[in-house]
Write a protein that holds these residues in place. Structure first.
Motif, PDB file in Angstrom:
ATOM      1  N   ARG A  78       0.322   3.879  -4.309  1.00  0.00           N
ATOM      2  CA  ARG A  78      -0.303   2.671  -5.045  1.00  0.00           C
ATOM      3  C   ARG A  78      -0.451   2.653  -6.367  1.00  0.00           C
ATOM      4  O   ARG A  78      -0.295   1.712  -6.967  1.00  0.00           O
ATOM      5  N   GLN A  79      -0.383   3.722  -6.998  1.00  0.00           N
ATOM      6  CA  GLN A  79      -0.459   4.001  -8.402  1.00  0.00           C
ATOM      7  C   GLN A  79       0.847   3.896  -9.061  1.00  0.00           C
ATOM      8  O   GLN A  79       0.986   3.976 -10.342  1.00  0.00           O
ATOM      9  N   THR A  80       1.932   3.779  -8.355  1.00  0.00           N
ATOM     10  CA  THR A  80       3.268   3.674  -8.961  1.00  0.00           C
ATOM     11  C   THR A  80       4.120   2.314  -8.561  1.00  0.00           C
ATOM     12  O   THR A  80       3.955   1.342  -8.794  1.00  0.00           O
ATOM     13  N   ILE A  81       4.776   2.611  -7.135  1.00  0.00           N
ATOM     14  CA  ILE A  81       5.637   1.442  -6.870  1.00  0.00           C
ATOM     15  C   ILE A  81       4.785   0.077  -6.518  1.00  0.00           C
ATOM     16  O   ILE A  81       5.121  -0.964  -6.543  1.00  0.00           O
ATOM     17  N   PHE A  82       3.684   0.479  -5.379  1.00  0.00           N
ATOM     18  CA  PHE A  82       3.158  -0.918  -4.973  1.00  0.00           C
ATOM     19  C   PHE A  82       2.169  -1.541  -5.873  1.00  0.00           C
ATOM     20  O   PHE A  82       2.134  -2.762  -5.851  1.00  0.00           O
ATOM     21  N   GLY A  83       1.230  -0.721  -6.542  1.00  0.00           N
ATOM     22  CA  GLY A  83      -0.074  -1.431  -7.063  1.00  0.00           C
ATOM     23  C   GLY A  83      -1.029  -1.349  -6.176  1.00  0.00           C
ATOM     24  O   GLY A  83      -1.035  -1.360  -4.853  1.00  0.00           O
ATOM     25  N   GLU A  84      -2.224  -1.496  -6.654  1.00  0.00           N
ATOM     26  CA  GLU A  84      -3.458  -1.476  -5.808  1.00  0.00           C
ATOM     27  C   GLU A  84      -3.793  -2.986  -5.287  1.00  0.00           C
ATOM     28  O   GLU A  84      -3.491  -3.876  -5.850  1.00  0.00           O
ATOM     29  N   LYS A  85      -4.222  -3.126  -3.874  1.00  0.00           N
ATOM     30  CA  LYS A  85      -4.525  -4.297  -3.343  1.00  0.00           C
ATOM     31  C   LYS A  85      -3.311  -5.307  -3.194  1.00  0.00           C
ATOM     32  O   LYS A  85      -3.097  -6.447  -3.211  1.00  0.00           O
ATOM     33  N   ALA A  86      -1.866  -4.531  -3.260  1.00  0.00           N
ATOM     34  CA  ALA A  86      -0.843  -5.296  -3.106  1.00  0.00           C
ATOM     35  C   ALA A  86      -0.558  -5.869  -1.798  1.00  0.00           C
ATOM     36  O   ALA A  86      -1.124  -5.410  -0.636  1.00  0.00           O
ATOM     37  N   ILE A  87       0.245  -6.684  -1.678  1.00  0.00           N
ATOM     38  CA  ILE A  87       0.762  -7.266  -0.289  1.00  0.00           C
ATOM     39  C   ILE A  87       1.200  -6.207   0.735  1.00  0.00           C
ATOM     40  O   ILE A  87       0.705  -6.253   2.080  1.00  0.00           O
ATOM     41  N   GLN A  88       1.706  -5.138   0.300  1.00  0.00           N
ATOM     42  CA  GLN A  88       2.292  -4.121   1.284  1.00  0.00           C
ATOM     43  C   GLN A  88       1.241  -3.496   1.978  1.00  0.00           C
ATOM     44  O   GLN A  88       1.329  -2.736   3.023  1.00  0.00           O
ATOM     45  N   TRP A 196       0.671  -6.046 -19.357  1.00  0.00           N
ATOM     46  CA  TRP A 196       1.368  -7.069 -20.104  1.00  0.00           C
ATOM     47  C   TRP A 196       1.189  -8.215 -19.245  1.00  0.00           C
ATOM     48  O   TRP A 196       0.943  -9.422 -19.642  1.00  0.00           O
ATOM     49  N   ILE A 197       1.374  -8.223 -17.809  1.00  0.00           N
ATOM     50  CA  ILE A 197       1.333  -9.396 -17.034  1.00  0.00           C
ATOM     51  C   ILE A 197       0.064 -10.121 -16.755  1.00  0.00           C
ATOM     52  O   ILE A 197      -0.135 -11.258 -16.706  1.00  0.00           O
ATOM     53  N   ARG A 198      -0.990  -9.205 -16.778  1.00  0.00           N
ATOM     54  CA  ARG A 198      -2.229  -9.745 -16.680  1.00  0.00           C
ATOM     55  C   ARG A 198      -2.632 -10.606 -17.594  1.00  0.00           C
ATOM     56  O   ARG A 198      -3.116 -11.707 -17.531  1.00  0.00           O
ATOM     57  N   ASN A 199      -2.379 -10.139 -18.937  1.00  0.00           N
ATOM     58  CA  ASN A 199      -2.667 -10.960 -19.888  1.00  0.00           C
ATOM     59  C   ASN A 199      -2.170 -12.300 -20.141  1.00  0.00           C
ATOM     60  O   ASN A 199      -2.366 -13.112 -20.318  1.00  0.00           O
ATOM     61  N   MET A 200      -0.658 -12.514 -19.331  1.00  0.00           N
ATOM     62  CA  MET A 200      -0.036 -13.618 -19.265  1.00  0.00           C
ATOM     63  C   MET A 200      -0.772 -14.654 -18.185  1.00  0.00           C
ATOM     64  O   MET A 200      -0.894 -15.512 -18.374  1.00  0.00           O
ATOM     65  N   ILE A 219       1.908 -17.736  -9.083  1.00  0.00           N
ATOM     66  CA  ILE A 219       1.183 -16.629  -8.681  1.00  0.00           C
ATOM     67  C   ILE A 219      -0.226 -16.635  -9.429  1.00  0.00           C
ATOM     68  O   ILE A 219      -1.206 -16.294  -8.824  1.00  0.00           O
ATOM     69  N   ALA A 220      -0.138 -17.171 -10.737  1.00  0.00           N
ATOM     70  CA  ALA A 220      -1.458 -17.207 -11.344  1.00  0.00           C
ATOM     71  C   ALA A 220      -2.347 -18.495 -10.762  1.00  0.00           C
ATOM     72  O   ALA A 220      -3.585 -18.220 -10.527  1.00  0.00           O
ATOM     73  N   ASN A 231      -7.927 -12.076  -8.482  1.00  0.00           N
ATOM     74  CA  ASN A 231      -8.184 -11.413  -9.784  1.00  0.00           C
ATOM     75  C   ASN A 231      -7.118 -11.011 -10.602  1.00  0.00           C
ATOM     76  O   ASN A 231      -5.926 -10.624  -9.887  1.00  0.00           O
ATOM     77  N   SER A 232      -7.211 -11.179 -11.841  1.00  0.00           N
ATOM     78  CA  SER A 232      -5.953 -11.306 -12.811  1.00  0.00           C
ATOM     79  C   SER A 232      -5.077  -9.831 -12.601  1.00  0.00           C
ATOM     80  O   SER A 232      -3.777 -10.014 -12.502  1.00  0.00           O
ATOM     81  N   GLN A 233      -5.613  -8.718 -12.203  1.00  0.00           N
ATOM     82  CA  GLN A 233      -5.236  -7.582 -11.969  1.00  0.00           C
ATOM     83  C   GLN A 233      -4.299  -7.691 -10.678  1.00  0.00           C
ATOM     84  O   GLN A 233      -2.991  -7.187 -10.704  1.00  0.00           O
ATOM     85  N   VAL A 234      -4.691  -8.091  -9.684  1.00  0.00           N
ATOM     86  CA  VAL A 234      -4.053  -8.311  -8.061  1.00  0.00           C
ATOM     87  C   VAL A 234      -2.766  -9.404  -8.523  1.00  0.00           C
ATOM     88  O   VAL A 234      -1.907  -8.896  -8.046  1.00  0.00           O
ATOM     89  N   ALA A 235      -3.032 -10.557  -9.371  1.00  0.00           N
ATOM     90  CA  ALA A 235      -2.022 -11.625  -9.518  1.00  0.00           C
ATOM     91  C   ALA A 235      -0.828 -10.376 -10.471  1.00  0.00           C
ATOM     92  O   ALA A 235       0.196 -10.781  -9.968  1.00  0.00           O
ATOM     93  N   ALA A 236      -1.125  -9.662 -11.266  1.00  0.00           N
ATOM     94  CA  ALA A 236      -0.142  -9.050 -11.755  1.00  0.00           C
ATOM     95  C   ALA A 236       0.558  -8.095 -11.125  1.00  0.00           C
ATOM     96  O   ALA A 236       1.759  -7.916 -11.275  1.00  0.00           O
ATOM     97  N   VAL A 237      -0.235  -7.533 -10.129  1.00  0.00           N
ATOM     98  CA  VAL A 237       0.475  -6.361  -9.399  1.00  0.00           C
ATOM     99  C   VAL A 237       1.617  -7.343  -8.292  1.00  0.00           C
ATOM    100  O   VAL A 237       2.904  -6.826  -8.085  1.00  0.00           O
TER     101      VAL A 237
END
Ligand code: HEM
Ligand code: MYR
Length: 419
Positions: A78-88, A196-200, A219-220, A231-237
């Motif tokens: 989760r902390q590398t390839i997927f991200g937290e709260k990702a669709i996977q 980087w993406i969360r900011n966008m 996605i935004a 939440n913007s973090q999950v959108a970035a994920v």
């Protein structure tokens, strides 16, 4: 009484080390030793895990009533390839709702667009390669695909940051199965890429960034089944769940070039071939070479399958590499033979390099068509549109390293475009 039996056990309190050292062959080696497509082991801190392979195994693995993703992906993933709260990591109706968003990016028009972008960026790179003494394909492919991914998704990329973002996106998939510095580079890359993406995402939502009808803005602005923005973090994920795997196609691009070089008889036909043979060749590259090793999930509720009691919470690993080489499904599985894909009936459970089952309801990879298209462009270019030399180098690929890659990363020289 229904039939029950004790399945073979790979003994030991934690076999993670064996999994690391045997890599893609860990499950296959034990299946061969035990003479069965199912055995029990202990992994990830001694948790009981059932390893399964084959068509019937894929059917049960993708049965949503029996198997879930909640709690299956360990933190290092989760902390590398997927991200937290990702669709996977999602299940049920909320997964299906978010999956529809990903599937909406894979329309015929959007796929045409990515094909055009890829051809365009390839043209740029071939011109550059003509001027270079030596080209390292894997390194170039990552950058080429970062440009493709960002342009297609509508993510602005300044020329000065191409190298940094390329390295970050690649580190996300290179680090998941690694230990030591290679793993930690992935965690740092995730932090940096997410901000980087969360900011966008935040700029779009506040009206400070215009993003029209891009994947980024979709996605935004996506609302979940409750009508809430992510939440913007999950959108970035989830934006990274588009960018990262496109960059990961660099691994398959490298294997496409390797296959053309290693199997001249099979690739000869590419030169005057129709699209159908090109696609068969690409399918065989996805079957033959090791990439995604296995998919992981957990038992949702107790059930009995092929004599074994699956207990709620147990980890289940579906052997992707092993299923694509299963002797019951593939004649001479260790031979590279694109013709095995001639007139093959579609079956969502026997050929599973990017997962199996249903795209909309299950976790099958939504990027499968995009991957195939980019690979077809690659075989077309390497077999038909370019002259080049492949100097002596170490082209062996490891069955331990995940993802596997030719040692030399595929070096070629003397590039000349064929018009
Ligand atoms: C899921 C492999 C490319 C987006 C998956 C899964 C595999 C996979 C094995 C999981 C299946 C499962 O859990 O049962 C690959 C490989 C690729 C690739 C080997 C080659 C580079 C792509 C591309 C995209 C993409 C190009 C998007 C543009 C995703 C997403 C999921 C996924 C969002 C999660 C789907 C879900 O959980 O419902 N992929 N993939 N992948 N892939 Fe890919
Ligand atoms: C992607 O989603 O980025 C595309 C495929 C990358 C494959 C990387 C292979 C090594 C990671 C192993 C993870 C095992 C997960 C259960």
């Amino acid at each position: 009484m229904p039939y029950r039996e004790q399945i073979p056990i790979d003994k030991g309190i934690d076999n993670s080390l064996a999994l690391m050292t045997e890599g893609y062959k860990y499950i296959t080696n034990r299946r061969e030793r035990f003479g069965r497509d199912m055995f029990e082991t202990r992994l990830l801190g001694g948790q009981r895990a059932i390893c399964i392979a084959g068509e019937e195994a894929a059917k049960v693995f993708y049965d949503e009533e029996k198997i879930m993703r909640k709690g299956a992906a360990p933190k290092r993933i989760r902390q590398t390839i997927f991200g937290e709260k990702a669709i996977q990591t999602m299940d049920g109706a909320s997964h299906e709702h978010r999956k529809a968003l990903f599937m909406s990016f894979m329309s015929e028009d959007k796929l045409k667009e990515v094909v055009n972008i890829t051809r365009d960026v390839y043209d740029q790179f071939i011109q550059k390669w003509e001027e270079m003494d030596k080209v390292v394909l894997f390194e170039e492919s990552k950058e080429l695909l970062t440009l493709v991914a960002c342009r297609w998704a509508g993510v602005p990329l300044q020329s000065g940051e191409v190298k940094q973002r390329t390295n970050e996106l690649a580190a996300l998939f290179d680090s998941a199965a690694a230990i030591g510095p290679r793993h930690w580079r992935g965690r740092q890359a995730r932090n940096s890429a997410e901000s980087w993406i969360r900011n966008m995402i935040e700029q779009i939502r506040s009206g400070n960034m215009k993003a029209d009808e891009t994947i980024l803005s979709k996605i935004a602005n996506y609302r979940d089944s409750q009508g809430n923005l992510l939440n913007s973090q999950v959108a970035a994920v989830e934006v990274l769940n588009i960018l990262r795997p496109i960059v990961a196609i660099a691994v398959y691009m490298t294997f496409c070039a390797l296959a053309i070089h290693k199997f001249p008889k099979q690739s000869e036909k590419l030169s005057d071939a129709d699209d159908a043979y090109n696609e068969m060749f690409v399918q065989e590259v996805r079957r033959y070479y090791p990439f995604f090793p296995f998919a992981a999930a957990r038992v949702r509720k107790d059930f009995l399958w092929q004599g074994h009691d699956f207990k709620k919470g147990n980890l289940v690993l579906l052997d992707i590499y092993g299923t694509n080489h299963h002797p019951k499904l593939w004649k001479k599985p260790w031979l590279f033979n694109p013709n095995r894909f001639a007139n093959r009936d579609d079956n969502p459970f026997d050929f599973i390099p990017q997962g199996g089952g249903d795209y909309y309801e299950g976790h099958r990879c939504p990027g499968e068509w995009l991957t195939i298209e980019v690979m077809k462009i690659t075989t077309d270019i390497f077999a038909r549109k370019m002259d080049y030399n492949v100097p002596a180098q170490n082209l062996e690929y490891s069955m331990m390293r995940m993802p596997s890659l030719p040692k030399s990363r595929f070096v070629f020289t003397s590039v000349k475009k064929i018009n």
